[in-house]
Scaffold this motif. Structure first.
Motif, PDB file in Angstrom:
ATOM      1  N   LEU A  70       0.831  -1.204   0.000  1.00  0.00           N
ATOM      2  CA  LEU A  70       0.000   0.000   0.000  1.00  0.00           C
ATOM      3  C   LEU A  70       0.869   1.260   0.000  1.00  0.00           C
ATOM      4  O   LEU A  70       0.550   2.249  -0.680  1.00  0.00           O
ATOM      5  N   ALA A  71       1.963   1.225   0.762  1.00  0.00           N
ATOM      6  CA  ALA A  71       2.872   2.369   0.770  1.00  0.00           C
ATOM      7  C   ALA A  71       3.494   2.590  -0.602  1.00  0.00           C
ATOM      8  O   ALA A  71       3.644   3.736  -1.058  1.00  0.00           O
ATOM      9  N   SER A  72       3.847   1.506  -1.280  1.00  0.00           N
ATOM     10  CA  SER A  72       4.428   1.646  -2.619  1.00  0.00           C
ATOM     11  C   SER A  72       3.412   2.228  -3.602  1.00  0.00           C
ATOM     12  O   SER A  72       3.773   3.009  -4.495  1.00  0.00           O
ATOM     13  N   TYR A 113       8.072  -1.743  -2.939  1.00  0.00           N
ATOM     14  CA  TYR A 113       7.464  -2.847  -3.686  1.00  0.00           C
ATOM     15  C   TYR A 113       8.380  -4.064  -3.697  1.00  0.00           C
ATOM     16  O   TYR A 113       7.928  -5.199  -3.524  1.00  0.00           O
ATOM     17  N   SER A 114       9.675  -3.832  -3.879  1.00  0.00           N
ATOM     18  CA  SER A 114      10.631  -4.942  -3.915  1.00  0.00           C
ATOM     19  C   SER A 114      10.727  -5.641  -2.565  1.00  0.00           C
ATOM     20  O   SER A 114      10.787  -6.873  -2.498  1.00  0.00           O
ATOM     21  N   ILE A 163       8.758  -3.998 -12.619  1.00  0.00           N
ATOM     22  CA  ILE A 163       9.312  -2.861 -11.875  1.00  0.00           C
ATOM     23  C   ILE A 163      10.275  -2.073 -12.756  1.00  0.00           C
ATOM     24  O   ILE A 163      10.267  -0.831 -12.776  1.00  0.00           O
ATOM     25  N   ALA A 164      11.123  -2.790 -13.504  1.00  0.00           N
ATOM     26  CA  ALA A 164      12.070  -2.117 -14.399  1.00  0.00           C
ATOM     27  C   ALA A 164      11.330  -1.357 -15.491  1.00  0.00           C
ATOM     28  O   ALA A 164      11.713  -0.234 -15.863  1.00  0.00           O
ATOM     29  N   LEU A 165      10.264  -1.951 -16.011  1.00  0.00           N
ATOM     30  CA  LEU A 165       9.470  -1.257 -17.020  1.00  0.00           C
ATOM     31  C   LEU A 165       8.827  -0.004 -16.434  1.00  0.00           C
ATOM     32  O   LEU A 165       8.741   1.040 -17.107  1.00  0.00           O
ATOM     33  N   TYR A 166       8.401  -0.108 -15.189  1.00  0.00           N
ATOM     34  CA  TYR A 166       7.849   1.060 -14.489  1.00  0.00           C
ATOM     35  C   TYR A 166       8.905   2.160 -14.354  1.00  0.00           C
ATOM     36  O   TYR A 166       8.623   3.345 -14.585  1.00  0.00           O
ATOM     37  N   LEU A 167      10.137   1.792 -14.015  1.00  0.00           N
ATOM     38  CA  LEU A 167      11.210   2.779 -13.882  1.00  0.00           C
ATOM     39  C   LEU A 167      11.554   3.410 -15.230  1.00  0.00           C
ATOM     40  O   LEU A 167      11.914   4.594 -15.302  1.00  0.00           O
ATOM     41  N   LEU A 168      11.457   2.639 -16.298  1.00  0.00           N
ATOM     42  CA  LEU A 168      11.738   3.188 -17.625  1.00  0.00           C
ATOM     43  C   LEU A 168      10.723   4.255 -18.013  1.00  0.00           C
ATOM     44  O   LEU A 168      11.040   5.156 -18.800  1.00  0.00           O
TER      45      LEU A 168
END
Length: 318
Positions: free
Chosen positions: A74-76, A91-92, A206-211
């Motif tokens: 939820l925090a993420s 998230y990680s 997660i990596a796609l989200y960072l991109l």
């Protein structure tokens, strides 16, 4: 008068079922010893209903870890629109705790059905939330993300339902024989394979989200204009920092999200993680497809057996 505990009630029934010395081995109602009595039947029924411990399953160590995973998830989600670094870290950690609760369950002998379902539901919800964000961040590919969400939820629901309906109450969703599916058997019985597939599947998204926050190839809005690039010597790999806009003060607006993306985040590490985890992500989706197909076939087998039984009973009735 205070209510008796299940153990006290069973002791009372046991004492009542014992023949008295004056009865010469017969119960007080005159029924011969060894014959089924109403007291014995009542005792058996009550034992079936109350034969359980007084432990609080909800406070088992693995389940407490599961609650912690939910809080971190939820925090993420709160930081997801504007703070990619904080979101990714939280998230990680939530995903890594997925392995810790299994270790705790085996160490403390606290493996429970509630914990297994809590674990699966948490996994499905967190992954779905991340994919929903990617679908909103990249509307052109929203159908792909929606398809991945549907496949993930459908395959796990069908598999869990088939296990309960066909495998019985004692069956586990991880009990998959090689005859039914060698891929699923390897996935669920080999802890290293299970952890690797689940972990790298999450790493890919997660990596796609960072991109979305760092790479102009993924988010063209990160490309600086020709004027700014000429004035400040910027390149597409180091996006410029846009000026705050008074027209979009809300931190949750679409414009604010675009501004948060252009935060000079280096895209090299996210690209490496994306490329490295992509093959495992595809394997995970293949397993989801196999899981959906095998669960459907298993349920169909049960339907055919039930229909055959009804057909035989119908013939006998005639």
């Amino acid at each position: 008068m205070s209510a008796k505990t299940p153990r006290q009630r069973r002791q009372d029934h046991s004492q009542a079922a014992q023949p008295s010395p004056q009865s010469n081995g017969r119960p007080s109602n005159g029924t011969p010893r060894g014959a089924p009595t109403q007291i014995a039947e009542t005792l058996a029924d009550e034992t079936d209903e109350t034969d359980e411990t007084d432990e609080n399953i909800f406070l088992f160590v693995p389940n407490l870890i599961g609650y912690g995973r939910i809080v971190l998830a939820l925090a993420s989600l709160y930081f997801m629109p504007l703070h990619p670094r904080r979101c990714s870290v939280l998230y990680s950690i939530s995903c890594l705790l997925d392995a810790l609760d299994g270790i705790a369950a085996r160490k403390y002998h606290q493996s429970t059905r509630f914990g297994a379902v809590l674990d699966m539901v948490t996994d499905r919800c967190t992954t779905t939330c991340l994919l929903v964000f990617l679908a909103t961040a990249k509307p052109a590919y929203s159908m792909i993300f929606q398809g991945l969400i549907s496949l993930d939820l459908a395959s796990h629901y069908m598999h869990m339902y088939a296990t309960l309906a066909m495998g019985g109450r004692e069956g586990s969703h991880k009990d998959v024989s090689k005859e039914r599916s060698w891929a699923m058997n390897l996935y669920y019985t080999n802890k290293n394979v299970l952890f690797t597939c689940c972990a790298l599947n999450e790493v890919f998204f997660i990596a796609l989200y960072l991109l979305c926050f760092s790479s102009p190839m993924i988010t063209p809005a990160l490309l600086p204009s020709a004027g700014l690039a000429g004035e400040k010597g910027m390149s597409p790999t180091t996006p410029h920092q846009p000026l705050p806009s008074l027209f979009f003060p809300s931190p949750f607006s679409a414009a604010a999200m675009e501004m948060a993306r252009a935060n000079k985040m280096n895209s090299m590490v996210p690209w490496i993680l994306t490329v490295a985890s992509a093959p495992v992500m595809l394997v995970k989706q293949y397993i989801n497809i196999v899981q959906l197909v095998r669960a459907s076939q298993w349920l169909a087998e049960g339907d055919r057996r039930d229909r055959k039984k009804m057909e035989v009973e119908g013939r006998k009735a005639k």
